[in-house]
Design a protein around this motif. Sequence first.
Motif, PDB file in Angstrom:
ATOM      1  N   CYS A  34       0.828  -1.212   0.000  1.00  0.00           N
ATOM      2  CA  CYS A  34       0.000   0.000   0.000  1.00  0.00           C
ATOM      3  C   CYS A  34       0.863   1.264   0.000  1.00  0.00           C
ATOM      4  CB  CYS A  34      -0.952  -0.009   1.196  1.00  0.00           C
ATOM      5  SG  CYS A  34      -0.157  -0.392   2.778  1.00  0.00           S
ATOM      6  N   THR A  35       1.939   1.217   0.772  1.00  0.00           N
ATOM      7  CA  THR A  35       2.781   2.413   0.878  1.00  0.00           C
ATOM      8  C   THR A  35       3.633   2.608  -0.366  1.00  0.00           C
ATOM      9  OG1 THR A  35       4.520   1.148   1.998  1.00  0.00           O
ATOM     10  CG2 THR A  35       2.912   2.238   3.385  1.00  0.00           C
ATOM     11  N   CYS A  56       1.246   4.010  -3.051  1.00  0.00           N
ATOM     12  CA  CYS A  56       0.655   5.306  -2.692  1.00  0.00           C
ATOM     13  C   CYS A  56       1.459   6.428  -3.342  1.00  0.00           C
ATOM     14  CB  CYS A  56       0.649   5.492  -1.177  1.00  0.00           C
ATOM     15  SG  CYS A  56       0.000   7.111  -0.709  1.00  0.00           S
ATOM     16  N   SER A  69       8.989   1.673   4.187  1.00  0.00           N
ATOM     17  CA  SER A  69       7.570   1.635   4.481  1.00  0.00           C
ATOM     18  C   SER A  69       7.397   1.592   5.986  1.00  0.00           C
ATOM     19  CB  SER A  69       6.970   0.378   3.850  1.00  0.00           C
ATOM     20  OG  SER A  69       5.676   0.148   4.360  1.00  0.00           O
ATOM     21  N   CYS A  97      -4.059  11.658   1.641  1.00  0.00           N
ATOM     22  CA  CYS A  97      -4.779  10.744   0.745  1.00  0.00           C
ATOM     23  C   CYS A  97      -5.448  11.534  -0.370  1.00  0.00           C
ATOM     24  CB  CYS A  97      -5.835   9.952   1.515  1.00  0.00           C
ATOM     25  SG  CYS A  97      -6.834   8.878   0.471  1.00  0.00           S
ATOM     26  N   CYS A 141      -4.006   1.870  -2.993  1.00  0.00           N
ATOM     27  CA  CYS A 141      -3.729   1.021  -1.821  1.00  0.00           C
ATOM     28  C   CYS A 141      -4.770  -0.082  -1.685  1.00  0.00           C
ATOM     29  CB  CYS A 141      -3.655   1.861  -0.548  1.00  0.00           C
ATOM     30  SG  CYS A 141      -5.165   2.774  -0.169  1.00  0.00           S
ATOM     31  N   CYS A 186      -3.340  -3.946  -2.665  1.00  0.00           N
ATOM     32  CA  CYS A 186      -3.188  -4.749  -1.450  1.00  0.00           C
ATOM     33  C   CYS A 186      -3.481  -6.186  -1.860  1.00  0.00           C
ATOM     34  CB  CYS A 186      -4.166  -4.304  -0.370  1.00  0.00           C
ATOM     35  SG  CYS A 186      -4.182  -5.450   1.040  1.00  0.00           S
TER      36      CYS A 186
END
Lengths: 258, 378
Positions: free
Chosen positions: B276-277, B280, B307, B349, B355, B359
């Motif tokens: 996710c990181t 992003c 991360s 965000c 993300c 995932c």
Amino acid sequence: MADKKKPRLAVWKFASCDGCQLSLLDCEDELLAVAGAIDIAYFPEATRGEISGRYDVSLVEGSVTNAHDAERIKEVRKRSNVLITIGACATAGGIQALKNFADVKEYIPVVYAHPEYIHTLATSTPISDHVKVDFELRGCPISKKQLVELVSAFVAGRKPVTPPHSVCIDCKLRGNVCVMVAHGAPCIGPVTHTGCDALCPSFNRGCFGCFGPKETPNTKALSGQLAELGMDSKAIKRIYSTFNVNAEAFREESKRHG
Amino acid sequence: MNADRARTSQMITLEMDGLQALLDALAKRGYRVVGPKLRDQAIVYDDIASVRDLPAGWTDEQEGGRYRVTRRSDDALFGYAVGPHSWKRFLYPPIQQLWRARHKGSAVSVTPEPMPSERFAFFGVRACELHAIEIQDRVFMNGEMADPHYKARRANAFIVAVNCGTAGGTCFCVSMNTGPGVKQGFDIALTELVEGGAHRFVVEAGSDKGREVLAALPQRAAKPEETKAADAVVAKTASSMGRTMKADDVREVLMRNLDNPRWDDVAERCMTCGNCTMVCPTCFCMTVEDASDLEGLETSRSRRWDSCFTMDHSYVHGGSVRASSKARYRQWLTHKLATWVDQFGTSGCVGCGRCITWCPVGIDITEEVSAIRNSESR
């Protein structure tokens, strides 16, 4: 550096395929520099050196599968200031640790013509089950790049850069498209320790877990997703039951699936 | 009304040859043009030279933990949402050499990594991505933590934005007030119109640089019905978001729920893999790695994307301060949506949905927030 005494290195083999030791010889471009930085005092695969005295650093390949080796590793430990295990066999017991889940006595007569010559333990265990290990380098086989890093770090007296995070992070650093999310391919990269530079996903294959479990692996969550992707319990059990089957997280997860 | 008319008068229309001329004009000015390309069954950002490199007729289906490219019924070039890459990997590359040092006798000479000379033109930047770049600007362009390599790349970048014609299944830019129409931060903005066999782009300039490039392209003034159609494209996309998140009070909701049992629930599902990181477009955490050669003559330092999901990231003497998955997930979510506001004055965000899609087990930021929110009314 030249005026300093070079550290003495020994390379030891236990139950293994030699592939990790060969990674050292495979360091072609760096081999001269390695030989320049350290005194390779005992390395039967490459030289005829005798076992003598103490070693500043020992690289140990292979797992313990017989009573003789269970004693020999203690001798290696005594002779070594720093003991580093290299590869999945030495750090987790290797593929041969599959025997830990079967009855050895039952299949020895099936495999060997003269079972009476076979003296083996019921289990294949990592070196750390027997003696104190100072550092573990993962992989089946280990990465040449990480081995050079390990030796460079040892010579410089610093910690080697071998992060314990997921293969996913390396996939993302490389810009790979996630084979699991975009292709629906089974991949155990999210629970696997990096070190291979995300080799298989870079060729559009799922990760096989050659480097064993990453830090804080959530295998249960991953298995749920593998099932969603269509893997049955048997297949999930098998995906964890390879070179690192005896690493705790993979072992426990494989047991959950029959 | 007058403002609308003024805007219309500045809008131009490009046909396909005009779009190619735009790519050529950017290349001629020395830009490395990066844009969407179909590769490995995904729409990634890569070097492009021709409109033929663009993913004509492809779109993407996105859900939690699932991404598939599929064919569209038309030949739209920008008929997808966003893919696994973001522009972060060009402005803030995954690995950045910082300096090298060399022993010469007893002296040590340190050579900082030279500033990048590469000039990027980003082709096909979405509204959420413009916001993401603006958010990273707040982190890297000024103040104590300014990053000279980022600054150099950013200052040289040329941005061709695209108004979104398709919302992805995990998009929620409307909730975050970051799209799907672009408002600022671009040099040129395109809206793709594909209808009845005609394939056109309604184009506006957002900077002098943009105006200068546009001036030389084969074009005509946009007709009022074309600008109207362009506005309708954005409105339609805005009304078809795959996800929503009530964002106005999310900071307060999260900060008063740091002990909510939902964190335990998500920790059961989270693999702390860090995907996710990495995907992003605003996450900027990094680590610093040192290397030394075997001879002990040369050392170097580089920084690499890290991360908040790794143990090393919060390692202090004695161990990681965020040892549990729960603590790490909570850190990520509360930073992204709450403490980011305190730190940088905006949310972290932009509602791009990456993300969620990337995932591997499909954990959904919007679902986690609403679960925490809903637990309060129970």
